[in-house]
Design a protein around this motif. Structure first.
Motif, short mmCIF file in Angstrom:
data_model
loop_
_atom_site.label_atom_id
_atom_site.label_comp_id
_atom_site.label_asym_id
_atom_site.label_seq_id
_atom_site.Cartn_x
_atom_site.Cartn_y
_atom_site.Cartn_z
N ASN A 83 102.46 9.86 -29.45
CA ASN A 83 101.54 9.23 -28.51
C ASN A 83 100.17 9.88 -28.61
OD1 ASN A 83 100.98 7.27 -26.52
ND2 ASN A 83 101.07 8.82 -24.94
N ASP B 252 103.94 10.58 -9.54
CA ASP B 252 102.74 9.81 -9.30
C ASP B 252 101.58 10.77 -9.18
OD1 ASP B 252 100.70 8.15 -8.49
OD2 ASP B 252 101.86 7.13 -6.95
N SER B 253 100.76 10.84 -10.22
CA SER B 253 99.65 11.79 -10.23
C SER B 253 98.50 11.38 -9.32
CB SER B 253 99.14 11.98 -11.67
OG SER B 253 98.70 10.74 -12.18
N ASN B 254 98.51 10.15 -8.82
CA ASN B 254 97.43 9.67 -7.96
C ASN B 254 97.74 9.81 -6.47
OD1 ASN B 254 95.81 8.82 -10.12
ND2 ASN B 254 97.04 6.97 -10.32
N ALA C 206 96.65 5.88 -23.24
CA ALA C 206 96.68 5.70 -21.79
C ALA C 206 97.68 4.63 -21.38
CB ALA C 206 95.28 5.36 -21.29
N PRO D 43 102.30 6.50 -21.28
CA PRO D 43 102.38 7.96 -21.11
C PRO D 43 103.64 8.53 -21.78
CG PRO D 43 102.46 6.83 -18.98
CD PRO D 43 102.38 5.79 -20.03
N LYS E 31 102.16 13.69 -15.95
CA LYS E 31 101.30 13.11 -16.99
C LYS E 31 101.47 11.60 -16.92
CE LYS E 31 100.32 13.37 -21.92
NZ LYS E 31 100.76 13.98 -23.18
N GLY E 32 100.48 10.95 -16.36
CA GLY E 32 100.59 9.50 -16.14
C GLY E 32 101.56 9.24 -15.01
N ASN E 33 102.79 8.94 -15.36
CA ASN E 33 103.83 8.73 -14.34
C ASN E 33 105.15 9.41 -14.70
OD1 ASN E 33 104.64 7.11 -16.42
ND2 ASN E 33 104.80 5.23 -15.23
#
Length: 175
Positions: free
Chosen positions: A43, A94-96, A72, A75, A110-112
Motif C-alpha cells: 500500500n 476511528d482516528s477522527n 488513502a 488503509p 491508521k485510517g480505520n
C-alpha cells in the motif's frame, strides 16, 4: 486510373501512417521520466523511470501526489504487516473520533485499522529520514526523497548510486 496505380497510392498512404501505430512511433527511448507505481501489498507508491515508449507507463502515475490518492483509499499497515486486533478480534478504529474505539496498547490508528506502532514508525523513519553517509541526505526530486522497492528498478538520477535499506531502496548523490 489503373488498379495498380490505386494500389500503389493506398500502399504509400498506409506506410506513411504506419508510424502512428503503437510500437512504431518515433519515440526517443533515451528520454526517461520519473513516474510512480502503486504496490498493493505494501500500500505504497514507488518511483520508477520509464521512457516515453514504454507501454506500461500508462499504468503508472505522473506524480507522487496522484499515487498517494490510491493509498488513502485503502488503509493498510506499513511493510505489509497485519493489523493489530482487539481482544474480540476486531482491528477497527476511528482516528477522527476521540470517543470512538481506540487501538490496543502499542498500536496506532491508521485510517480505520489498528497497526503496530513500532512497525509504522520504523517504516516512516526509513522512508523520510534516509541518509546515505553521515551528514549526506538521499537524493530528492521535486522535494521528495526518491525511493523504490529495490535497486533493480531504474529510479535514481544519473550518477546517483542506489542503496538498499531494510524496507526501501533509495538514491545517494555522487560524492
Amino acid at each position: 486510373m489503373s488498379s495498380l496505380c490505386i494500389f500503389a497510392m493506398l500502399l504509400a498512404v498506409s506506410l506513411a501512417n504506419l508510424k502512428d501505430f503503437p510500437g512504431n512511433s518515433d519515440c526517443d527511448k533515451s528520454q526517461k521520466k520519473l513516474m510512480y507505481i502503486y504496490e498493493e501489498r505494501l500500500n505504497d507508491c514507488f518511483a520508477v523511470r520509464v521512457n516515453a515508449c514504454d507501454e506500461k507507463a500508462t499504468a503508472r502515475y505522473y506524480s507522487l501526489a496522484q499515487c498517494i490518492h490510491k493509498i488513502a483509499a485503502v488503509p493498510r499497515c506499513a511493510a505489509g504487516s497485519l493489523p493489530r486486533a482487539h481482544s474480540d478480534g476486531d482491528a477497527s478504529c476511528d482516528s477522527n473520533d476521540l470517543e470512538a474505539r481506540r487501538c490496543p496498547k502499542g498500536s496506532v490508528c491508521k485510517g480505520n485499522i489498528c497497526c503496530d506502532a513500532n512497525t509504522e514508525t520504523d517504516y516512516l523513519m526509513e522512508k523520510y529520514i534516509t541518509a546515505c553517509d553521515p551528514g549526506v541526505k538521499a537524493s530528492r526530486e521535486n522535494g521528495q526523497i526518491l525511493f523504490s522497492r529495490n535497486c533493480s528498478i531504474d529510479f535514481c538520477p544519473e550518477g546517483a548510486q542506489c542503496t538498499m535499506g531494510r524496507h526501501f531502496a533509495f538514491c545517494c548523490p555522487p560524492f
